[in-house]
Design a protein around this motif. Structure first.
Motif, mmCIF file in Angstrom:
data_model
loop_
_atom_site.group_PDB
_atom_site.id
_atom_site.type_symbol
_atom_site.label_atom_id
_atom_site.label_comp_id
_atom_site.label_asym_id
_atom_site.label_seq_id
_atom_site.Cartn_x
_atom_site.Cartn_y
_atom_site.Cartn_z
ATOM 1 N N LYS A 116 0.838 -1.208 0.000
ATOM 2 C CA LYS A 116 0.000 0.000 0.000
ATOM 3 C C LYS A 116 0.872 1.256 0.000
ATOM 4 N N GLN A 117 1.933 1.184 0.778
ATOM 5 C CA GLN A 117 2.852 2.323 0.855
ATOM 6 C C GLN A 117 3.499 2.581 -0.500
ATOM 7 N N ALA A 118 3.854 1.507 -1.205
ATOM 8 C CA ALA A 118 4.467 1.652 -2.531
ATOM 9 C C ALA A 118 3.510 2.347 -3.491
ATOM 10 N N ALA A 119 2.238 1.953 -3.459
ATOM 11 C CA ALA A 119 1.245 2.573 -4.342
ATOM 12 C C ALA A 119 1.082 4.053 -4.026
ATOM 13 N N ALA A 120 1.088 4.387 -2.744
ATOM 14 C CA ALA A 120 0.945 5.790 -2.345
ATOM 15 C C ALA A 120 2.160 6.608 -2.767
ATOM 16 N N MET A 121 3.348 6.020 -2.655
ATOM 17 C CA MET A 121 4.573 6.744 -3.000
ATOM 18 C C MET A 121 4.688 6.985 -4.504
ATOM 19 N N VAL A 122 4.188 6.049 -5.299
ATOM 20 C CA VAL A 122 4.184 6.241 -6.746
ATOM 21 C C VAL A 122 3.384 7.497 -7.094
ATOM 22 N N ASP A 123 2.235 7.664 -6.444
ATOM 23 C CA ASP A 123 1.439 8.883 -6.643
ATOM 24 C C ASP A 123 2.224 10.116 -6.217
#
Length: 281
Positions: A116-123
């Motif tokens: 989830k953190q990875a997805a947020a950081m991509v944004d």
């Protein structure tokens, strides 16, 4: 605080000499100086990658000395995120998602939470979600660098340390990258420490500047204080921001600037007043 490379050997060499300064929480600090002046050595003390040979470095409530045990430094490495020059060279996982999640998982975050953190950081770094399942090595150079930065941000640092983060990028990519760091600073209150040779970035973004020369901290202050003496800058192999250099050239045509404009907005404001009011010769 001082640091000596290979201390106690015949090859010992001074990296930092009697450096004393404070980087304030929530500030945007630029570190400038010619190649070999000690900028990167200083940076590596900010999360204890290097430890002072003499003196102390205080990071939050931790005091680092030459005797500090390396085993207990994880909290500091999480608090202070380091983005090295050409950060994309540190990518190694099969997918973008795995690469970004690696750091948080290594620090004990559950895999599902790290994803989830990875997805947020991509944004956060301005990449589309569909890059998550791609190999980072199939991306452009600028995108790879954003992935590497996302991996650092995934650790949720309060301080982001940047060593020439836009090196090798084209002007548009460099501009986008610097605006991204500014958003992190403004919207998340992140403390930024930037090593750069780009005086324009110092003028546009920093609120405090440290000037290094041969391992010494020779001057610090606001960008306006640092850039007010062109001869001093030249003596230390530094230059003016492009806007200030342009304003200096315009004085030869009769324009007057007080103070010397450091940003394009400042230059435009002063020119508008003079052109509108007929202030130049």
């Amino acid at each position: 605080m001082s640091f000596t490379y290979q201390a106690g050997t015949p090859f010992a060499g001074d990296g930092l000499k009697d450096v004393t300064t404070t980087i304030k929480d929530g500030s945007y600090t630029a570190i400038i100086g010619h190649t070999g002046s000690g900028k990167s050595t200083l940076l590596q003390h900010l999360n204890a990658l290097l430890k002072p040979t003499t003196g102390t470095v205080t990071i939050g409530d931790r005091v680092i000395t030459n005797e500090t045990n390396n085993k207990n430094l994880k909290p500091i490495r999480q608090q202070v995120g380091m983005v090295f020059q050409f950060a994309e060279n540190q990518l190694f996982e099969q997918t973008v998602a795995k690469d970004i999640a690696f750091g948080p998982e290594n620090f004990g975050m559950a895999s599902a939470e790290a994803e989830k953190q990875a997805a947020a950081m991509v944004d956060l770094v301005g990449l589309p979600q569909d890059v998550l399942e791609k190999s980072p090595f199939d991306l452009s150079g600028g995108q790879m660098r954003r992935v590497a930065i996302a991996g650092v941000l995934a650790m949720k640092p309060t301080v982001l340390v940047l060593d020439e983060p836009t090196a090798g990028l084209d002007p548009a990519g460099r501009n986008d990258m610097m605006k991204m760091f500014q958003r992190l600073h403004e919207k998340q209150g992140m403390t930024i420490v930037l090593v750069t040779h780009q005086m324009d970035d110092v003028a546009d973004y920093a609120d405090h500047v440290l000037v290094m020369d041969e391992g010494h901290l020779i001057k610090e202050g606001t960008p306006r204080e640092i850039f007010q003496n062109e001869q001093w800058l030249e003596n230390h192999q530094l230059g003016l921001p492009k806007t200030a250099a342009m304003a200096r050239d315009l004085t030869k045509q009769g324009f007057r600037f007080d103070p010397l404009p450091l940003t394009t907005d400042e230059l435009a404001d002063q020119l508008a007043k003079q052109i509108g009011g007929g202030a130049h010769d």
